[in-house]
Enzyme design. Structure first.
Site, PDB file in Angstrom:
ATOM      1  N   LYS A  82       0.853  -1.188   0.000  1.00 54.01           N
ATOM      2  CA  LYS A  82       0.000   0.000   0.000  1.00 54.01           C
ATOM      3  C   LYS A  82       0.889   1.237   0.000  1.00 54.01           C
ATOM      4  O   LYS A  82       1.884   1.289   0.736  1.00 54.01           O
ATOM      5  CB  LYS A  82      -0.917  -0.019   1.234  1.00 54.01           C
ATOM      6  CG  LYS A  82      -1.979   1.060   1.265  1.00 54.01           C
ATOM      7  CD  LYS A  82      -2.924   0.865   2.463  1.00 54.01           C
ATOM      8  CE  LYS A  82      -4.049   1.875   2.504  1.00 54.01           C
ATOM      9  NZ  LYS A  82      -4.972   1.637   3.639  1.00 54.01           N
ATOM     10  N   SER A 157      -9.892   1.435   2.344  1.00 54.36           N
ATOM     11  CA  SER A 157      -9.029   2.255   1.537  1.00 54.36           C
ATOM     12  C   SER A 157      -7.911   1.493   0.825  1.00 54.36           C
ATOM     13  O   SER A 157      -7.331   2.024  -0.117  1.00 54.36           O
ATOM     14  CB  SER A 157      -8.397   3.342   2.407  1.00 54.36           C
ATOM     15  OG  SER A 157      -7.542   2.767   3.376  1.00 54.36           O
ATOM     16  N   SER A 181     -10.057  -0.911   6.590  1.00 54.93           N
ATOM     17  CA  SER A 181      -9.439  -0.751   5.264  1.00 54.93           C
ATOM     18  C   SER A 181      -8.687  -1.952   4.730  1.00 54.93           C
ATOM     19  O   SER A 181      -8.291  -1.935   3.563  1.00 54.93           O
ATOM     20  CB  SER A 181      -8.508   0.450   5.268  1.00 54.93           C
ATOM     21  OG  SER A 181      -9.269   1.613   5.067  1.00 54.93           O
TER      22      SER A 181
END
Ligand code: GLN
Length: 480
Positions: A82, A157, A181
């Site tokens: 990420k 996310s 997330s």
């Protein structure tokens, strides 16, 4: 061994073969780069694909194996990170314009541990700006698409990380989970996602969103691979003051251990209004599968969980408003000139932050302001204490809890983008765990009426990763 729904072998199989000299790390990386070339234009999982450095790292792994060395438990396994995890010298954007051009001077601890374990970083994945969102539509660089249906969101996310695994771009990925997330996009893309106990995995080098909630964790195609990755990244780190100083048990062994005698409680507050009937039916089927495998299944109650969303949307923005104060046009990334320092800061922040980030900063600043602090932030902290107490009571009767991961399957682009409240509700089942600092994970368990994947959430008490993974292993088998 092939991960369900993905063209790639499991991480465990890749590492075993690379270590035995039966597979080339370089060929493995090339195959994954090929998969990225073929579909990334549609999916947009990555902000940056690190083809050259991944090939060089893979060659180094192969050379070590040829020299008789053991590169480690993730030898030659491609992994996607990420893009809020710091990578030395490599742009780390948080999918925000405000970090334009910034290259961190250090690696996050998880990145260092991955390198030590022989993993190969293949790219940095897209996210909702600063991890604020549930669909990856809040990225400054455009949304990621769900590999199961490109008309739908991948969740967020950590949508890019979930999509990378679901599309077969990498067998493993890392994400961060502040309110869901990791688990929410894992559920929507049909992969496994784990949010570990707060403090189990070092957050040194994770760009902060809400520091009392943020936690790094794995995405994988299988429960065994998620456990393997968790084993590599878990454990004490003196560079993170919230890191737990305790030995890490074997998570991979837990996966095959079964659920005989395990007490499993279905959280009744997370099974009612707002949960789609087809999703609820999959959770009931999961409970039946666990009972058939020897678990004692009952009904659990966590009454204060219903206030989790309200408390989270005061606590998380409050912490974010403070954490994001550092982006001032002086220290990092973007600077837009102004006549005075404060005009420069205002212009930089106005141009650099997207709408959702600005909304959170304003909500948080309001909740913390003199005169409102007690009524909003202070009250939310009291609710948080109630949630912790209710979970503690539930875990006196049960070893793990069960709920949906998300109220619905993956929604379509734009469906919730203009309605923050509808978007926030995506995390109603995942947020209570973060407030309690406890572990939880999402395991794919069949599909909904629309054919899209459904994730079942397994929740556990602090440092309850072992019973959580035992239940996950059984659900994965039952889902086959
Ligand atoms: N969707 C939630 C939010 O927008 C959770 C995000 C997260 O876990 N990083 O805050």
């Amino acid at each position: 061994m092939t991960a369900p729904g993905s063209p790639t072998p499991t991480a465990a199989a890749i590492a075993a073969e690379v270590r035995a000299g039966a597979r080339s790390a370089r060929a493995t990386v090339d195959a994954h780069l090929g998969a990225i070339d073929a579909a990334e234009a549609t999916i947009h999982a990555f902000n940056l694909v690190l083809a050259d450095s991944a090939r060089a790292a893979a060659d180094a792994i192969d050379a070590r194996v040829a020299a008789g060395e053991d590169p480690g438990p993730l030898a030659g396994v491609p992994i996607a990170l990420k893009d809020n995890l710091c990578t030395r010298g490599v742009p780390t954007t948080c999918s925000s314009r405000i970090l334009e051009g910034w290259r961190p001077p250090y690696d996050a601890t998880v990145v260092t541990r991955l390198a030590t374990a022989g993993a190969v970083v293949i790219g940095k994945t897209n996210l909702d700006e600063f991890a604020m969102g549930s669909s990856t539509e809040n990225s400054a660089f455009g949304p990621t698409r769900n590999p199961r249906d490109p008309e739908r969101v991948p969740g967020g996310s950590s949508g890019g990380s979930a999509a990378a695994v679901a599309a077969g771009f990498a067998p493993l990925a890392l994400g961060s989970d502040t309110g869901g997330s990791i688990r929410q996009p894992a559920a929507l893309c049909g992969v496994v996602g784990v949010k570990p106990t707060y403090g189990l995995v070092s957050r040194y080098g994770l760009v902060a969103f809400a520091s009392s909630l943020d936690q790094i964790g794995p995405f994988a195609g299988t429960v065994g691979d998620a456990a393997l990755l968790l084993e590599v990244i878990a454990g004490h780190d003196p560079l993170d003051s919230t890191s737990i100083d305790q030995p890490v048990p074997s998570y991979t062994e837990a996966v095959g251990a079964g659920v005989d005698g395990l007490r499993v409680g279905i959280v009744s507050e997370l099974m009612g209004e707002g949960i789609a009937p087809d999703v609820r039916a999959r959770v009931e089927a999961a409970a039946e599968a666990l009972a058939a495998a020897g678990a004692e299944v009952g009904e659990a109650s966590v009454p204060a969980a219903t206030f989790g969303l309200s408390a989270y949307y005061l606590i998380a923005p409050a912490e974010a408003s403070s954490n994001l104060a550092r982006y001032d046009g002086v220290r990092y990334g973007l600077r837009v000139d102004g006549a005075t320092t404060s005009e420069m800061m205002e212009a930089s922040r106005s141009a650099g932050f997207g709408a959702e980030v600005k909304r959170r900063i304003m909500l948080g600043t309001y909740a913390l302001s003199a005169g409102y602090y007690d009524a909003f932030y202070g009250k939310a902290l009291k609710v948080r204490t109630l949630i912790i107490a209710d979970f503690a009571a539930a875990y006196e009767r049960f070893d793990v809890l069960l709920s949906p991961t998300t109220p619905t399957t993956a929604f379509r682009f734009g469906e919730k983008a203009d309605d923050p409240l509808a978007m926030y509700l995506s995390d109603v089942c995942t947020i209570p765990t973060n407030l309690a600092g406890q572990p939880a994970m999402s395991v794919p368990f069949g599909s909904g009426a629309d054919g899209m994947p459904v994730g079942v959430q397994i929740l556990a008490p602090t440092l309850g990763e072992v019973p959580m993974l035992r239940a996950a292993g059984v659900l994965e088998e039952a889902a086959k």
